[in-house]
Scaffold this active site. Sequence first.
Site, PDB file in Angstrom:
ATOM      1  N   GLY A 323       0.825  -1.198   0.000  1.00 13.08           N
ATOM      2  CA  GLY A 323       0.000   0.000   0.000  1.00 13.08           C
ATOM      3  C   GLY A 323       0.855   1.243   0.000  1.00 13.08           C
ATOM      4  N   PHE A 325       1.690   3.112   2.419  1.00 12.68           N
ATOM      5  CA  PHE A 325       2.543   3.318   3.587  1.00 12.68           C
ATOM      6  C   PHE A 325       3.585   2.224   3.767  1.00 12.68           C
ATOM      7  CE2 PHE A 325      -1.317   5.673   4.570  1.00 12.68           C
ATOM      8  CZ  PHE A 325      -0.784   6.902   4.898  1.00 12.68           C
ATOM      9  N   GLY A 326       3.465   1.117   3.029  1.00 15.94           N
ATOM     10  CA  GLY A 326       4.457   0.067   3.198  1.00 15.94           C
ATOM     11  C   GLY A 326       4.012  -1.249   2.594  1.00 15.94           C
ATOM     12  N   VAL A 328       3.335  -5.439   3.262  1.00 20.11           N
ATOM     13  CA  VAL A 328       2.902  -6.332   4.332  1.00 20.11           C
ATOM     14  C   VAL A 328       3.384  -7.754   4.034  1.00 20.11           C
ATOM     15  CG1 VAL A 328       0.940  -7.235   5.641  1.00 20.11           C
ATOM     16  CG2 VAL A 328       0.872  -4.907   4.729  1.00 20.11           C
ATOM     17  N   LYS A 342       3.941  -5.185   8.722  1.00 21.84           N
ATOM     18  CA  LYS A 342       3.955  -4.093   7.734  1.00 21.84           C
ATOM     19  C   LYS A 342       5.281  -3.350   7.836  1.00 21.84           C
ATOM     20  CE  LYS A 342       1.127  -0.496   8.049  1.00 21.84           C
ATOM     21  NZ  LYS A 342      -0.089   0.334   7.888  1.00 21.84           N
ATOM     22  N   ASP A 437      -9.397   7.119   6.518  1.00 22.64           N
ATOM     23  CA  ASP A 437      -9.110   6.275   5.346  1.00 22.64           C
ATOM     24  C   ASP A 437      -9.919   4.974   5.407  1.00 22.64           C
ATOM     25  OD1 ASP A 437      -7.927   5.908   2.888  1.00 22.64           O
ATOM     26  OD2 ASP A 437      -6.077   5.055   3.671  1.00 22.64           O
TER      27      ASP A 437
END
Length: 609
Positions: A323, A325-326, A328, A342, A437
Amino acid sequence: MTRPKQPLFWLLLHLLALGLALSFFPHVCTARIKGEHCGSTLCGNLNISYPFRIKSRPRSCGRKTFELVCDNNRAILSRGHGDFYVQHISYVKHTIQLVDVNLDNHSCSFPHSSLPLDYPFNGTLVQHESHHDPFYNYSEIYVVKCSRKMNQSWSGVNYIDASRCSASPPTTDFFCYFLDGKTAPSGLHPSCTVEARVPSSLHNISGASTSDIYKNLMIGVQLRWSEPNFHEDYRLKSLLQLLLLVAEAFASVAIFGNMAIRITLGILCFIALAVHKQRIRHLSMDVEIENFLQSQKNFMPIRYSYAEVKKITEGFKNKLGQGGFGTVFKGKLRSGKLVAVKLLNESKGNGQDFINEVATIGRIHHVNVVQLVGFCVEGKKQALVYDFMTNGSLDKFLFLPENSSLSWQKMFEIALGIGRGIEYLHTGCAMQILHFDIKPHNILLDENFNPKVSDFGLAKSYSTGDSIVSLTAARGTIGYMAPELFYKSIGSVSYKADVYSFGMMLMEMVGRRKNLNAFANHSSQIYFPSWIYDQFELGENIELGDMTENENRTVRKMIIVAFWCIQTKPIHRPSMSKVLKMLESEVEPLEVPPRSFVFSVDMSSNEGD
């Protein structure tokens, strides 16, 4: 052109190198002497020396994380997690034995201090009795506070009374219990909250009495400490060696003048400045994150080293998804428990995305909010460890035809669970947490398809009294973001932004498709909310696949609730508590709200709303 004398040139270089080392890496010099010039200090019968130091001693006499307070001849280690008496220190074995101050005084108080899991302790417990393997992982016992008296086996969870005083009627309005540390916090009764995560050598408290548990806890735990990390010192040494090689190359040139010296010094200064700026940037991030972690009292998640995270994920072998942000990865703890790890992208700010996520869910224990098991932060390397959700994210069951097997009843139960999770964030915590979100991708499903709200990278915490919140920029995902995040004239930003996102997601759950689909069968179906509203206005039956009469009523209710949630102006949207009441209502038929401008290209048609 005069030729400089070699001794003078080398003296200048050595002085410059020494100055760089002292200016930018002062801990190199202090770390190597290991506080030997400070000697030792007595606190009662306890000998305190490097890496430990009494708070009143100079900072160079010990490491910051090993600062002790000597109070009434008792050494106390104070961390953000609580206070511990130091019973014994072995400088040979690198072990320290700690006892919660609340346990050591033999009073009626409960243990309140969680284990200080942050660096430099490595999280291993030393066995008190002889054993073929002298080290093993410590176990943990939850101390939970409940507003009602619990049965010992509520929902399969073994509640053991944590009161160690006589069985007189309680004078407080709460009850305290011990739970096995392997218990998933999401399995707790809603009236209970986790107060501490107490370390213990008991691997299983099932069948143990309150007295047995306290006897074990009052022995204390022994932790090993690790030596300082000299990687940075090694990099500095390599840098200085490189600089000296550069200087030596210049010195070997037959004609070496003032210009060459200036060039060399210029190169040295440029490299030193670059190293300094990079170090300051990462130190700023590290300080910001460490200050945040230290400010958290009774912080529940475990702190892992990056090496442990790599081991948990088998070298980041099994990728689950990626995603904004990072990335997984699937992992397994030594206990055999499956987790999702994550690995965060490099932060653009002072670790704010990491702080956002940990601050918001580090204390939350709710059946419909994902559980944060632990975290890792080592400079650029940051990771979050969650409970593993067997069925992945909700979007796979909405947008992939091969997975569209969930019944309408199960879809309705998932919607209710998500709503309860969001309501808890808005009203069930000491602080109001706005997610910003909410979307199918951020809803995880366990083995029983119970939903968990996840991914708090954009979340913000506010006082529960704040009905209006301030944001410097819009945040969220296009298609789920409330219009007030873009158009300030519509209304102020509040918890109603999450309500809007929930409504848009509810529409997708009903349609089992993206709300905006340019490849729909008919042009009228491109924007699903508009098409479904037209069906209501025309009095048409909702054709969304084979349904029973009860299922049709349930789906119709979900659609009407979604219409209310995605009203243009936040003032017209219900709270999440009201949303849940509408979804759970079995008696009153719900009123269909007026068409909002989000259903129409003509955005001026509702100016008078």
